[in-house]
Design a protein around this motif. Sequence first.
Motif, short mmCIF file in Angstrom:
data_model
loop_
_atom_site.label_atom_id
_atom_site.label_comp_id
_atom_site.label_asym_id
_atom_site.label_seq_id
_atom_site.Cartn_x
_atom_site.Cartn_y
_atom_site.Cartn_z
N LEU A 210 0.89 -1.16 0.00
CA LEU A 210 0.00 0.00 0.00
C LEU A 210 0.93 1.21 0.00
N VAL A 211 0.79 2.12 -0.94
CA VAL A 211 1.68 3.27 -1.08
C VAL A 211 0.89 4.55 -0.83
N ALA A 212 1.38 5.37 0.11
CA ALA A 212 0.69 6.63 0.42
C ALA A 212 1.71 7.73 0.65
N SER A 213 1.27 8.95 0.42
CA SER A 213 2.15 10.09 0.61
C SER A 213 1.34 11.29 1.08
N ASP A 214 2.05 12.22 1.68
CA ASP A 214 1.49 13.53 1.99
C ASP A 214 0.20 13.47 2.81
N ILE A 215 0.28 12.78 3.95
CA ILE A 215 -0.84 12.74 4.90
C ILE A 215 -0.98 14.12 5.56
N HIS A 216 0.13 14.75 5.86
CA HIS A 216 0.17 16.11 6.42
C HIS A 216 -0.69 16.28 7.68
N GLY A 217 -0.67 15.29 8.56
CA GLY A 217 -1.38 15.40 9.83
C GLY A 217 -2.87 15.27 9.75
N SER A 218 -3.41 14.89 8.61
CA SER A 218 -4.85 14.75 8.39
C SER A 218 -5.34 13.40 8.92
N THR A 219 -6.30 13.44 9.84
CA THR A 219 -6.85 12.18 10.35
C THR A 219 -7.62 11.44 9.25
N THR A 220 -8.28 12.17 8.37
CA THR A 220 -8.97 11.55 7.25
C THR A 220 -7.96 10.85 6.34
N GLY A 221 -6.83 11.51 6.10
CA GLY A 221 -5.77 10.92 5.28
C GLY A 221 -5.19 9.67 5.89
N ALA A 222 -4.92 9.71 7.20
CA ALA A 222 -4.37 8.54 7.90
C ALA A 222 -5.39 7.40 7.93
N ARG A 223 -6.64 7.74 8.16
CA ARG A 223 -7.70 6.72 8.19
C ARG A 223 -7.82 6.05 6.83
N LEU A 224 -7.70 6.83 5.76
CA LEU A 224 -7.75 6.26 4.41
C LEU A 224 -6.61 5.28 4.20
N VAL A 225 -5.41 5.64 4.64
CA VAL A 225 -4.25 4.75 4.51
C VAL A 225 -4.52 3.42 5.22
N LEU A 226 -4.98 3.49 6.45
CA LEU A 226 -5.20 2.26 7.22
C LEU A 226 -6.36 1.44 6.70
N ASP A 227 -7.43 2.10 6.27
CA ASP A 227 -8.56 1.38 5.69
C ASP A 227 -8.14 0.69 4.39
N ALA A 228 -7.41 1.42 3.55
CA ALA A 228 -6.94 0.84 2.29
C ALA A 228 -5.99 -0.33 2.53
N TYR A 229 -5.15 -0.21 3.53
CA TYR A 229 -4.23 -1.29 3.88
C TYR A 229 -5.01 -2.55 4.24
N GLU A 230 -6.00 -2.42 5.08
CA GLU A 230 -6.81 -3.58 5.49
C GLU A 230 -7.59 -4.16 4.31
N ARG A 231 -8.21 -3.31 3.51
CA ARG A 231 -9.01 -3.75 2.37
C ARG A 231 -8.17 -4.46 1.31
N SER A 232 -6.95 -3.95 1.09
CA SER A 232 -6.13 -4.42 -0.02
C SER A 232 -5.44 -5.75 0.25
N GLY A 233 -5.26 -6.09 1.52
CA GLY A 233 -4.50 -7.28 1.85
C GLY A 233 -3.01 -7.11 1.59
N ALA A 234 -2.56 -5.85 1.56
CA ALA A 234 -1.14 -5.56 1.32
C ALA A 234 -0.27 -6.14 2.43
N ASP A 235 0.97 -6.44 2.07
CA ASP A 235 1.93 -6.97 3.03
C ASP A 235 2.56 -5.87 3.88
N ALA A 236 2.66 -4.67 3.32
CA ALA A 236 3.33 -3.58 4.02
C ALA A 236 2.82 -2.24 3.49
N ILE A 237 3.14 -1.18 4.23
CA ILE A 237 2.77 0.19 3.87
C ILE A 237 4.03 0.97 3.57
N LEU A 238 4.07 1.62 2.41
CA LEU A 238 5.15 2.54 2.08
C LEU A 238 4.61 3.96 2.24
N LEU A 239 5.22 4.72 3.17
CA LEU A 239 4.83 6.12 3.35
C LEU A 239 5.93 6.99 2.77
#
Length: 183
Positions: free
Chosen positions: A4-33
């Motif tokens: 799961l690849v994400a960038s530029d969260i910039h302290g946004s809780t909505t942005g962080a929540r999207l990263v974590l939700d996408a990580y769970e949904r995708s079945g990814a092995d790891a998160i690249l920030l």
Amino acid sequence: MKYLVASDIHGSTTGARLVLDAYERSGADAILLLGDILYHGPRNPVPQDYAPKEVIAMLNPKSDRILAIKGNCDGEVDQMVLDFPVLGTYNSFMIGKRRIFISHGHTYSPSNLPKLKRGDIFLSGHTHIPTAEVNEDGIYLLNPGSTGIPKGGSDRCYGILTESGFTVLNHQHQEVMKIDFTH
């Protein structure tokens, strides 16, 4: 491996929540920030949902699954509160037979690439605009966009990177763009 690849969260809780939700949904092995995790930066508006302490609490439990690099808005103080390394300005690893070079995009960038060869992948953020293209030298230029402060008319986006390709998805987990690795 699936990332799961994400960038530029910039302290946004909505942005962080999207990263974590996408990580769970995708079945990814790891998160690249790809940097700019907590601070909005002096050139950006303060996100409406700006809450860096909440973002810290959201990301730290996944520290064993996160590979992160430093963005232009990240600093040493961020490393004091995050449980995963964030101060490296770039990293490089293999996915299948391809070299992946990750950088935030403010030092190394699509116009200032490190030494890469045809078929390699340059993965960056910084522009807040998703990209999936191949340059004239056959190097893949990939950018997941921003989950915190999208720009250029784009939506909050993230990417999925596998050995066979890169897909950018929006906050509704719908495909925005895709590129298959054919070289």
